[in-house]
Design an enzyme around this catalytic site. Sequence first.
Site, mmCIF file in Angstrom:
data_model
loop_
_atom_site.group_PDB
_atom_site.id
_atom_site.type_symbol
_atom_site.label_atom_id
_atom_site.label_comp_id
_atom_site.label_asym_id
_atom_site.label_seq_id
_atom_site.Cartn_x
_atom_site.Cartn_y
_atom_site.Cartn_z
ATOM 1 N N ASP A 151 11.041 86.262 56.922
ATOM 2 C CA ASP A 151 10.279 85.139 56.384
ATOM 3 C C ASP A 151 9.232 85.614 55.368
ATOM 4 O O ASP A 151 8.520 86.592 55.621
ATOM 5 C CB ASP A 151 9.582 84.443 57.569
ATOM 6 C CG ASP A 151 8.948 83.130 57.181
ATOM 7 O OD1 ASP A 151 9.680 82.211 56.780
ATOM 8 O OD2 ASP A 151 7.703 83.027 57.279
ATOM 9 N N GLU B 258 13.304 86.618 52.496
ATOM 10 C CA GLU B 258 13.014 85.373 51.783
ATOM 11 C C GLU B 258 11.904 85.689 50.792
ATOM 12 O O GLU B 258 10.745 85.852 51.175
ATOM 13 C CB GLU B 258 12.547 84.274 52.746
ATOM 14 C CG GLU B 258 12.311 82.959 52.017
ATOM 15 C CD GLU B 258 11.212 82.078 52.600
ATOM 16 O OE1 GLU B 258 11.059 80.948 52.136
ATOM 17 O OE2 GLU B 258 10.480 82.540 53.498
HETATM 18 C C1 GLC Z 1 9.115 80.217 54.987
HETATM 19 C C2 GLC Z 1 9.928 79.338 55.894
HETATM 20 C C3 GLC Z 1 9.260 78.021 56.002
HETATM 21 C C4 GLC Z 1 7.884 78.226 56.583
HETATM 22 C C5 GLC Z 1 7.090 79.249 55.777
HETATM 23 C C6 GLC Z 1 5.886 79.703 56.517
HETATM 24 O O1 GLC Z 1 9.064 79.726 53.697
HETATM 25 O O2 GLC Z 1 11.245 79.253 55.423
HETATM 26 O O3 GLC Z 1 9.995 77.118 56.771
HETATM 27 O O4 GLC Z 1 7.197 77.015 56.606
HETATM 28 O O5 GLC Z 1 7.841 80.400 55.516
HETATM 29 O O6 GLC Z 1 6.232 80.507 57.601
#
Ligand code: GLC
Length: 534
Positions: free
Chosen positions: A201, A269
């Site tokens: 994440d 991500e």
């Molecule tokens: C990432 C996740 C999202 C979340 C954010 C904070 O972007 O995909 O769903 O709200 O991180 O953890």
Amino acid sequence: MPAPWWQSAVIYQIYPRSFADANGDGIGDLPGVTSKVPYLADVLGVDAIWLSPFYPSPQKDFGYDVADHADIAPEYGTLDDFDALMATCSEHGLRVIVDFVPNHTSDQHRWFLESRASRSAGKRDWYVWADRAPDGGPPSNWLSVFGGSAWEWDAETGQYYLHSFLTSQPDLNWRNPEVRAAQHDVLRFWLDRGVSGFRIDVAHFIAKDPEMRDNPAAIADDGDGWFKELGAYDAQSHLYDKGHPDVHGFFRELRKVFDDYPDTYSIGEIHEDDPRAWVSYLGAQGDELHQVFDFSLLYAPWDASALRELLDRQEAILPEGAWPNHVLGNHDEPRFAFRRGADAARIGAMLLLTSRGTPTLYYGDELGMTQPVIPPEDQLDPWGRAGEVVGRDGCRTPMQWDGSVHGGFSAPGTASTWLPVHPDHVTRNVATQLSDEDSILNLHRRLLAARKASPALQLGDYLPLDGLPDGVLGWERISGDDRRVVLLNLATRYEFVDGVHGTIEVATTVHREHERVTGRLLLAAHEGVVVRPA
Ligand code: GLC
Ligand code: CA
């Protein structure tokens, strides 16, 4: 050396809260996921699942606010349920990837409770604490992705703490070696339980400027008003609040943990537009993350020339030995079929599953699930409630298994589901689509089967085709003697493609499958085909 498993795999993302509710409380759970493993592995035919967070959490950000990294939220089950899921997956040859949330925890995590207890607390330095600025305000102009300042004043101890997301999601201090060691233990905990990897994440958020300098403005306000429309977060250039070069050292350490377990995979991500910065997270020596999500298809203009440019560009920026990946949807983005329509959903599936790279398929997209419009005041998602964006509840509605009252997500007697089931579940559901040869679900099944049977589609080279009509996008995939030609008509009119010889193996319109092509191929509007050359 054979290619690592994740290069030929198709990954399926499950949002545990929304996939299948085994105990009738209206909330998806791990036993629910276990019950659907035969669907995933044998009916659909994917190779791995990525589970969004299922850890204990106050659910302020639906699990991305982790209160305990080494347990299961009671509404999702127990560690025994997790082990049972792992066992069933392994019986069906399905790998499991879990979500690792390194940047922040819930404010209810015992680490943060200890950190905020006092300035001299043992874990004080596990989070990012700072004094007031000389003007009495927050230490810097950093903003939360979810709105407002990224700094929250803690009156008890007279300092601010940093939260790049909700105030209830304090950022960990990765510069502290104890934090890194603790997070490595979290990875080992799940690797020891048999997972094959991690989706990481907001991976690049873990390193910030140690001097906490102010972010500069993204662009000067020229007074014509569009600057305002950017929204405060996008109006800043995020030079200092994420992606500090020290992140590479942190990732190299993570990679060492992964490499202790054979075949481990990691995908970060990272929303990063600059291609050089984007590839940098793979490591200069290929010694950081295995992959970084490529979100470009989510936002690309949906026409042949733009998509061609995008696919070629990705091939060009990837360093030697790196492998592309593609995604059309996830739990943060409006559903693909909602944004682009039903025709694009079918052709998008063909693009996703036949282009070179690891595809991640978001649950329900195989049904062409769209989304209900939920007004901000009715949204549960904190981002949606803030009203700034469409909100994320819409893309998180329960999976549509059948036409019964809760779409087969919860038993019919269940009072209500955590989010409403889309009303179109009466016709759009797994059961109905399985019995319809031309459904988008059966299209996915045929694409996945064709992929599995073809080394070219799984691991072959990508050769873009020139000289096609304007609306048509096409490429060839080649692995030794195995070849496939993919032709996608993105135009709203029919097109002719000349010089095609072979048999149509998969088509977005099922009646065209097995057709022999000898030179001239007619493609209807929005029609796509995979041709096995003669
Ligand atoms: C990432 C996740 C999202 C979340 C954010 C904070 O972007 O995909 O769903 O709200 O991180 O953890
Ligand atoms: Ca449940």
